[in-house]
Design an enzyme around this catalytic site. Sequence first.
Site, short mmCIF file in Angstrom:
data_model
loop_
_atom_site.label_atom_id
_atom_site.label_comp_id
_atom_site.label_asym_id
_atom_site.label_seq_id
_atom_site.Cartn_x
_atom_site.Cartn_y
_atom_site.Cartn_z
CG ASP A 140 -0.23 -0.22 2.50
OD1 ASP A 140 0.54 0.66 2.93
OD2 ASP A 140 -0.41 -1.29 3.12
CG ASP A 168 3.78 -3.40 6.11
OD1 ASP A 168 2.97 -3.81 6.96
OD2 ASP A 168 3.53 -2.48 5.31
CB SER A 169 4.04 -9.82 7.46
OG SER A 169 3.86 -9.69 8.86
CB THR A 170 -0.89 -10.59 5.89
OG1 THR A 170 -0.17 -11.80 5.65
CG2 THR A 170 -0.97 -9.79 4.60
CG ASP A 171 -2.94 -11.18 11.06
OD1 ASP A 171 -2.58 -11.01 12.22
OD2 ASP A 171 -3.62 -10.36 10.41
N PRO A 199 -0.50 -16.48 2.23
CG PRO A 199 -0.90 -14.87 0.57
CD PRO A 199 -1.59 -15.75 1.56
N1 AG3 Z 1 -0.08 -5.32 7.94
C1 AG3 Z 1 -0.47 -5.77 9.24
C2 AG3 Z 1 -1.84 -6.32 9.29
C3 AG3 Z 1 -2.02 -7.11 10.53
C4 AG3 Z 1 -3.43 -7.18 10.93
N2 AG3 Z 1 -3.47 -8.03 12.03
C5 AG3 Z 1 -4.28 -7.97 13.05
N3 AG3 Z 1 -5.30 -7.18 13.05
N4 AG3 Z 1 -4.00 -8.69 14.04
C6 AG3 Z 1 -0.60 -4.08 7.53
C7 AG3 Z 1 -0.08 -3.62 6.24
C8 AG3 Z 1 -0.12 -2.13 6.16
N5 AG3 Z 1 0.94 -1.60 5.37
#
Ligand code: AG3
Length: 296
Positions: free
Chosen positions: A100, A170-173, A177
């Site tokens: 993003d 900067d990951s997702t949970d 993936p």
């Molecule tokens: N990445 C982190 C999202 C994690 C959401 N996890 C959660 N709610 N426990 C965000 C990417 C923004 N650049």
Amino acid sequence: MSDDNSEDLGAGEFGPRWSVETLHNGYRQALEIADMLYDSETDHQRIRVFQSAKFGRVLTLDDVVQTTEADEFIYHEMLTHPALLAHGAAKRVLIVGGGDGGMLREVLKHPGVEHVTMVEIDAGVVEFSKRYLPSLSDGAFEDARLNLVIADGADFMKSSADSFDVVIIDSTDPIGPGETLFTDSFYAHAKARLTPSGVLVTQNGVPFLQSDELVGTLSAFKALFSDWTCYLATVPTYVGGPMAFGWASMDPAVRRVSDMLLTQRFKAAHLSTRYYTPEVHKAAFALPGYVQKLLP
Ligand code: AG3
């Protein structure tokens, strides 16, 4: 009563006007959708952007909130400025994920940063973020210091020979993936990419609800790094209390930077921030008992 949406909610039932996150067992977050702006399925995931009632535009991946216009600054500032200002002379930065552009925007605020490599798995996220969430990148993708690589972050980390002063994950949970970005071997490869005083920072979910995620990362850090810990910041749409960020380095002196030096560096960099201050930076490393107890 402007806040009363109860006419839409039966017991446990949400209508199509609500984006419902089911990330945590037995606990749901629902955001009211004012206007669905983008909704599509890529090879990797379902991406949606909608105008919400309370948080501006919201980006979800597989219905999990990734970022919102209203509170993204907290997450992005706190995953960049502590590492960069504690390091003090970071020239080369690696961002894994972050399609993003919010993280990139914050990193590029530092005048001393000469080069940023950003490795994002999904070109689609970059393209639609520029279009639907332009305030996130705020022109950062046009910066000449950026080398944008569309690739799997784990593959890149394994095969790259470059070195970096700060590496930001900067990951997702860790579902889908993003899972490979939480493995011991990934962190070992990340360590090999760091300069001697380099710092690795990671997002580790909200420990009140996702303690395994934090414990897993910190156990790997403990085996690999001479200095490691986590620090905290509260991001309202990452529900469940403060979010934990992992910190790892081979140089313990970096984290122990004095308040005075931090303040000097913050002023010298002319950063305009809305959450980060040198005081918040220091305080973020003070861990409540329930988090301390999770440290391996
Ligand atoms: N990445 C982190 C999202 C994690 C959401 N996890 C959660 N709610 N426990 C965000 C990417 C923004 N650049």
